[in-house]
Write an enzyme that holds these catalytic residues in place. Sequence first.
Site, PDB file in Angstrom:
ATOM      1  N   LYS A  13     -11.331  -8.382   5.857  1.00 54.29           N
ATOM      2  CA  LYS A  13     -10.240  -7.478   6.795  1.00 54.29           C
ATOM      3  C   LYS A  13     -10.832  -8.069   8.278  1.00 54.29           C
ATOM      4  O   LYS A  13     -12.767  -8.577   9.147  1.00 54.29           O
ATOM      5  CB  LYS A  13     -11.027  -6.076   6.661  1.00 54.29           C
ATOM      6  CG  LYS A  13     -10.410  -5.575   5.807  1.00 54.29           C
ATOM      7  CD  LYS A  13     -11.383  -3.178   4.969  1.00 54.29           C
ATOM      8  CE  LYS A  13     -10.640  -3.180   4.572  1.00 54.29           C
ATOM      9  NZ  LYS A  13     -11.343  -2.563   3.419  1.00 54.29           N
ATOM     10  N   VAL A  43      -4.945   1.100   5.690  1.00 51.61           N
ATOM     11  CA  VAL A  43      -3.627   1.106   6.473  1.00 51.61           C
ATOM     12  C   VAL A  43      -3.014   2.559   6.068  1.00 51.61           C
ATOM     13  O   VAL A  43      -3.164   2.856   4.790  1.00 51.61           O
ATOM     14  CB  VAL A  43      -2.794   0.366   5.645  1.00 51.61           C
ATOM     15  CG1 VAL A  43      -3.022  -0.737   6.408  1.00 51.61           C
ATOM     16  CG2 VAL A  43      -2.782  -0.017   4.897  1.00 51.61           C
ATOM     17  N   GLU A  64      -5.649   7.925   9.179  1.00 54.56           N
ATOM     18  CA  GLU A  64      -5.450   8.730   7.730  1.00 54.56           C
ATOM     19  C   GLU A  64      -3.404   9.205   7.690  1.00 54.56           C
ATOM     20  O   GLU A  64      -2.802   9.315   8.369  1.00 54.56           O
ATOM     21  CB  GLU A  64      -5.717  10.075   7.453  1.00 54.56           C
ATOM     22  CG  GLU A  64      -7.239  10.174   8.169  1.00 54.56           C
ATOM     23  CD  GLU A  64      -7.518   9.485   6.747  1.00 54.56           C
ATOM     24  OE1 GLU A  64      -7.639   9.275   5.930  1.00 54.56           O
ATOM     25  OE2 GLU A  64      -8.222   8.410   6.394  1.00 54.56           O
ATOM     26  N   SER A  65      -2.334   8.829   6.769  1.00 51.49           N
ATOM     27  CA  SER A  65      -1.286   8.821   6.056  1.00 51.49           C
ATOM     28  C   SER A  65      -0.668  10.067   6.901  1.00 51.49           C
ATOM     29  O   SER A  65       0.355   9.794   7.211  1.00 51.49           O
ATOM     30  CB  SER A  65      -1.110   8.212   4.777  1.00 51.49           C
ATOM     31  OG  SER A  65      -0.959   9.394   4.243  1.00 51.49           O
ATOM     32  N   CYS A 111       0.537  -0.939  -0.284  1.00 47.54           N
ATOM     33  CA  CYS A 111       0.107   0.004   0.174  1.00 47.54           C
ATOM     34  C   CYS A 111       0.753   1.154  -0.530  1.00 47.54           C
ATOM     35  O   CYS A 111       1.447   0.867   0.784  1.00 47.54           O
ATOM     36  CB  CYS A 111      -1.134  -0.153   0.976  1.00 47.54           C
ATOM     37  SG  CYS A 111      -1.828   1.516   1.266  1.00 47.54           S
TER      38      CYS A 111
END
Lengths: 248, 260
Positions: free
Chosen positions: A61, A74, A86-87, A34
Amino acid sequence: MANFHGLNSITLNPDDELPPLASGKIRLYNMRFCPYAERAVLYFAKKNVSVEVINVNLVDKPKWYLERNPLGKVPTIEHDGKIIYESAVVAEYLDDIFPDSSVLPKDPYLRAHQKILVERLSAISGAFYGLLRATADNQEAGIANLKKALDTAESLLTDNFYGGKSSGYADMLVWPHLERVEVLPLIRPDLHLDKLLGTDYPKLTAYIARMKELPEVKVAIRPAEHHVQFFDSYKTGKPDYNIGITAA
Amino acid sequence: MANFEGLNSITLNPGMASQNLFALSSVLVGDELPPLTSGRMRLYNMIFCPFAHRSILYISKKKLPVEVIDVNLMEKPDWFVQRNPLGKVPMIEHDGKVVYESLIVNEYLDELFPETAILPTDPYERAQQKILVERLSSVTGVFFAFMMNKDGDYTQAIESMEKALENAECLLVDEFYGDKTTGYADIDVWPIFERFPIITLNPKFGVKKIPGIKYPKVSTYIKRMKKQPEIQAVMKPVELHENFFKSAWIEKNPDYNLGI
C-alpha cells in the site's frame, strides 16, 4: 462511459506519485478486481457522476493511500479535502450529495428495505470466499453454504431486480459477488460446480442475464477469464492488478 | 422514561398463559401478541440484547412513544418469525411495516422523525458517523471473544481487547464520538461499553480493570456517558448483565426475567 476517467488506468504502487486532485473533482480509489470497490464503480456508473479513478496496489500500500484511508481498504472517495470510505457509506454519501440521481428510494421504509435486503443477501460473499479457498476437508460444507445463500437470494427476488422494476441499491451492492459466484466453476473446476446456478435457480439465472444488459454493469463487469487470471495471480502472493489493461 | 411502555415487561413466550403483569406501565402479556393500534409504534426487544439496546437508546434519546414487546429468543413465537424471518431483535413495527437490523432501525427512526435526528443532516458528517461505527466495531468483537471463548485460553481475547481499546482511544477526539453530544456512533457502541465490566468479574478472564489506565480518554468517556439521561434511563447494573450472560452462555438457559 464518459463520466469515468482512469477506470482502467495502470495500478499505482508505493513509488508512484499520486497526481494532484483538482478542486471540485471527485476521485475514487479503486482496485480493479475488488468486489467492494466494484459497488462504488456501479454506483458512479448508474448515477452518471463524473469521477477520476486511481487504481491502488493493495498488497503493497502506498503511503499516500494510508494517509487517506488508515484502514487501507477500497473503495475510498476523495473530494475537496473530504474522505469517505466503506462501500455502503460511499454509496449513500453519493446519493446524499447527488440527490437528483438517487439510487436509494426517498421513502424511509423502502430505503430501509433496500438496506435490509443487502443484509439478507450478505451470506453470498462469505460463501464465495469459503469455496474459493476450499480444501478437500471443507468443500462439502462450503458448497452447502453457497447453496443456502443462493436459496435465500432466489427467494428474495420477487421482481425484475432487488430494487423493484429497475436496478437499485441492493442490486448495486450484491452484483459484484454474484459476478464472482458465476465464475467460481472456472476458478475452481475441481469443485465441479458447473451446474450450480443452472436449473436450480431460475429467477437468479434470469436476473443475472438481465443485470448483464444494464449499462452500469457493462462498465463494471470483468470478463470471466480476467477473474480467473487475477485469482491465479493472487495465489502467488503478487496479484496482477493490471490484467486486461491494453497498452495505450 | 415516560415515552416507553412495557420496557420491562415480562418476556413473551410462545405458550405462556395470559396474565396482567407489573411493568413500567401496564402492558398485557401472554402467548398472544397484543394487537398494534394504527399509528402506534412497537419495538420487539430482548431485555439483555446489546443490539436491541442500541435501538432502545435511540428511542430513549429521541423520546419517541414506543410500546416494547420483549421476546424469548430461544423459543421464537411464530408471530415473531413471521415478521422477521431472521428472528432477531431489534425490530420496529408500525402500520404494517417492519424494519430490523439495529443500525437500519436507528437510521429509519431518524428519517421518520427528523426533528429529533441524531445522525447529522450534513452528508459528510453523516458518513463520518457511519465510518466511526465501522472503525469501532472491534469493541463489539472483543466482548464476544470473551463471552464465547471455548478453550479457556484468553490470551487472544486480551490481545484483541488491548487493540480495540487503543483504537477506541485514538478515535475519541472530542467529548463523544458524536462530538459535543452523544451521537449515532456513541449509541452504537455504548451497549458493549456498559457490559464491559462483566469481563473483570470473571477471574478466569484475567482482566482486572477495563478500560484501565492506559486508556484515559475512553475511561473518562464511559463516566461521561453514564451521566447522559438517555443512557441512565435504560441502564442496567453490571451484575444483572453478568447474570444474564451466565444464564445464556454457560447454563444455556437464558433467564429473560432477571431484574423484573
